[in-house]
Write a protein that holds these residues in place. Structure first.
Motif, short mmCIF file in Angstrom:
data_model
loop_
_atom_site.label_atom_id
_atom_site.label_comp_id
_atom_site.label_asym_id
_atom_site.label_seq_id
_atom_site.Cartn_x
_atom_site.Cartn_y
_atom_site.Cartn_z
N ALA A 178 -49.60 83.59 15.07
CA ALA A 178 -50.62 83.18 14.07
C ALA A 178 -49.96 82.34 12.98
O ALA A 178 -49.06 82.81 12.29
N SER A 179 -50.40 81.08 12.86
CA SER A 179 -49.74 80.15 11.94
C SER A 179 -50.52 79.90 10.66
O SER A 179 -49.98 79.34 9.71
N SER A 180 -51.79 80.29 10.63
CA SER A 180 -52.57 80.16 9.41
C SER A 180 -53.81 81.03 9.51
O SER A 180 -54.22 81.41 10.60
N ALA A 181 -54.38 81.32 8.35
CA ALA A 181 -55.67 82.02 8.28
C ALA A 181 -56.51 81.28 7.25
O ALA A 181 -56.01 80.95 6.16
N TYR A 182 -57.75 80.95 7.61
CA TYR A 182 -58.60 80.18 6.70
C TYR A 182 -59.99 80.80 6.69
O TYR A 182 -60.64 80.92 7.73
N PHE A 183 -60.42 81.20 5.51
CA PHE A 183 -61.76 81.78 5.42
C PHE A 183 -62.79 80.66 5.38
O PHE A 183 -62.77 79.80 4.50
N TYR A 184 -63.72 80.68 6.35
CA TYR A 184 -64.75 79.64 6.47
C TYR A 184 -65.83 79.90 5.42
O TYR A 184 -66.44 80.97 5.41
#
Ligand SMILES: [Ca+2]
Ligand SMILES: [Ca+2]
Length: 482
Positions: free
Chosen positions: A379-385
């Motif tokens: 997992a390289s990033s997490a982005y809340f939509y």
């Protein structure tokens, strides 16, 4: 007697229910990955041949801004035209082939378009003139630049914090500014207790003494999430660990490359684990996320902590045969997950993925790249939509997590309070690319994704390729159902 039996059946039932929830996150099959084609999105390659694009943000000027890890370039891209400009190159950045440092995090001031707010924050590796150990000659700094609109470049560098740990492995370095106007920053465990740094003690559970904080000795910040004032000072409401207040917000992290605030202020994170159990976490002030004693859930599955730094005997003869503590050589102490406890321990919301101790970590499908077949996704990033005027139907409360080795982006549905994940992670946008970071347009109908220039990724037949489809690209996925 009867009452006691009833109580114990009740606790068994609760355990069973909990276990059911825990074991829902089973590894996806290759077929499930291959079905992630998503024809309801138009795919456009906006820019190609970027130089190791690393972190991507949507600026208050309605441009995309990104860091290039290996060149030290800060690049601005017009999302509509694809016009690209290198705004600035960090002159004193150090990068060495194969290292996980370089120019990494980027965050723009939340009021970037207003006067006196034209600040760009980056995290970058530079030489450390005070280095005590020749094996670690560099330091990470968080640096603030000011955007000069007339010259269209960055000026006035100020290192708001210096002397942060810097190793070739597990740097993490995600940098975001929260709704409270504080900087949140992830620092990996520096790859200690594995591979090159097998005998280096893992510091993810260690916190600084008062004397170390006074001396600005930040070496115990490895394996943490920090919270800083915008000038780099320690916020007065930061938590205390063993009676000492520092920049540390949470402890017990391995390699947290993703960090994102939801509109309601909840902070979500993705973290790369060992051979299994990449994590999705809800980050809470003062929390202990378990590493290196626990990977994923505290379930004694697929992982145990083999502490090589405390190994007895001739270190040159000690090898790590498994990387997950399930097999450890004589003289190396192994602690099962259940043998460790901490009152502030917080389990992940979800894992990608949890397996039993009998899992075959040497799947022959991946040949010499067995690690690509492990039940992790890198997992390289997490982005809340956050939705928007043209939000994608059904996507409210979604966390998007990019994967480096599965060639997909996972969509993880959450409840309205953003405290619980719902259902399994849904793989999307399957391709032979290493997806590095993602951001949505404010309208909500376009997703912009950056990809690595090189590296290994799993192909549709399950084998591994070292040739990526779109090296160093910015790819746009536009929602337009037929
Ligand atoms: Ca954890
Ligand atoms: Ca576990």
């Amino acid at each position: 007697m009867k009452k006691a039996t009833q109580l114990s059946s009740l606790s068994l039932l609760i355990t069973a229910l909990f276990s059911q929830q825990v074991f829902a996150d089973v590894p996806l099959t290759l077929e499930q990955y291959n079905q992630a084609t998503n024809p309801e999105f138009k795919r456009t390659v906006v820019v190609q041949n970027l130089n190791s694009p690393h972190n991507l943000v949507w600026g208050g000027d309605n441009n995309l801004w990104l860091t290039e890890q290996t060149s030290g370039n800060i690049v601005r891209i017009n999302p509509n035209t694809g016009a690209k400009k290198t705004i600035f190159t960090v002159p004193d950045m150090v990068y060495d082939e194969g290292a996980q440092y370089g120019l990494l995090g980027i965050a723009l001031d939340p009021k970037f378009n207003q006067a006196n707010h034209q600040f760009v924050y980056v995290s970058v590796s530079i030489k450390n003139p005070n280095a005590k150990d020749p094996a670690f000659p560099n330091q990470m700094v968080i640096r603030r630049y000011t955007y000069d609109a007339k010259k269209d470049t960055l000026v006035n560098p100020v290192d708001i914090i210096k002397g942060l740990p810097c190793s070739r492995d597990h740097q993490s370095s995600r940098l975001v500014i929260g709704p409270d106007n504080k900087i949140y920053y992830t620092i990996g465990d520096q790859g200690s207790n594995q591979l090159t740094y097998l005998f280096k003690p893992n510091l993810a559970q260690k916190t600084p003494t008062k004397a170390e904080v006074s001396a600005k000795d930040w070496h115990k910040y490895a394996g943490k999430i920090l919270r800083l004032n915008l000038d780099g000072s320690i916020p007065s409401d930061n938590p205390y660990f063993d009676g000492v207040q520092s920049h540390i917000y949470t402890i017990g992290h391995r390699n947290a490359q993703g960090l994102s605030f939801a509109p309601n202020g909840k902070l979500l994170q993705s973290e790369q684990s060992a051979n299994s159990d990449d994590e999705i976490n809800l980050i809470v002030k003062g929390g202990n996320y378990g590493w290196p004693y626990v990977a994923g859930y505290k379930d004694n599955n697929g992982y145990a902590y083999a502490n090589f730094s405390a190994a007895k005997g001739d270190q040159s003869k000690i090898k790590d045969p498994a990387l997950n503590g399930l097999k450890a050589p004589e003289g190396v102490r192994v602690t099962k997950e259940s043998e460790w406890s901490d009152k502030n321990f917080i389990q992940p919301l979800k894992t990608l993925f949890t397996v039993g101790n009998d899992h075959n970590f040497n799947d022959p499908t991946c040949g010499e790249y067995a690690y690509v077949c492990w039940p992790t996704v890198a997992a390289s990033s997490a982005y809340f939509y956050k939705g928007g005027k043209s939000a994608i139907p059904g996507w409210e409360n979604s966390l998007l997590v990019t994967s480096l080795k599965r060639g997909v982006i996972f969509r993880i549905q959450m409840d309205d309070s953003i405290s619980v994940t719902k259902g399994d992670a849904i793989p999307m946008f399957r391709s032979e690319n290493r997806y590095r970071d993602i951001v949505a347009s404010p309208n909500g109908n376009e997703l912009f994704v950056i990809t690595d220039n090189a590296g290994s990724v799993q192909k549709n037949d399950g084998t591994v390729t070292k040739t990526v489809a779109n090296p160093g690209a910015l790819i746009k996925f536009t929602y337009q159902p037929k």
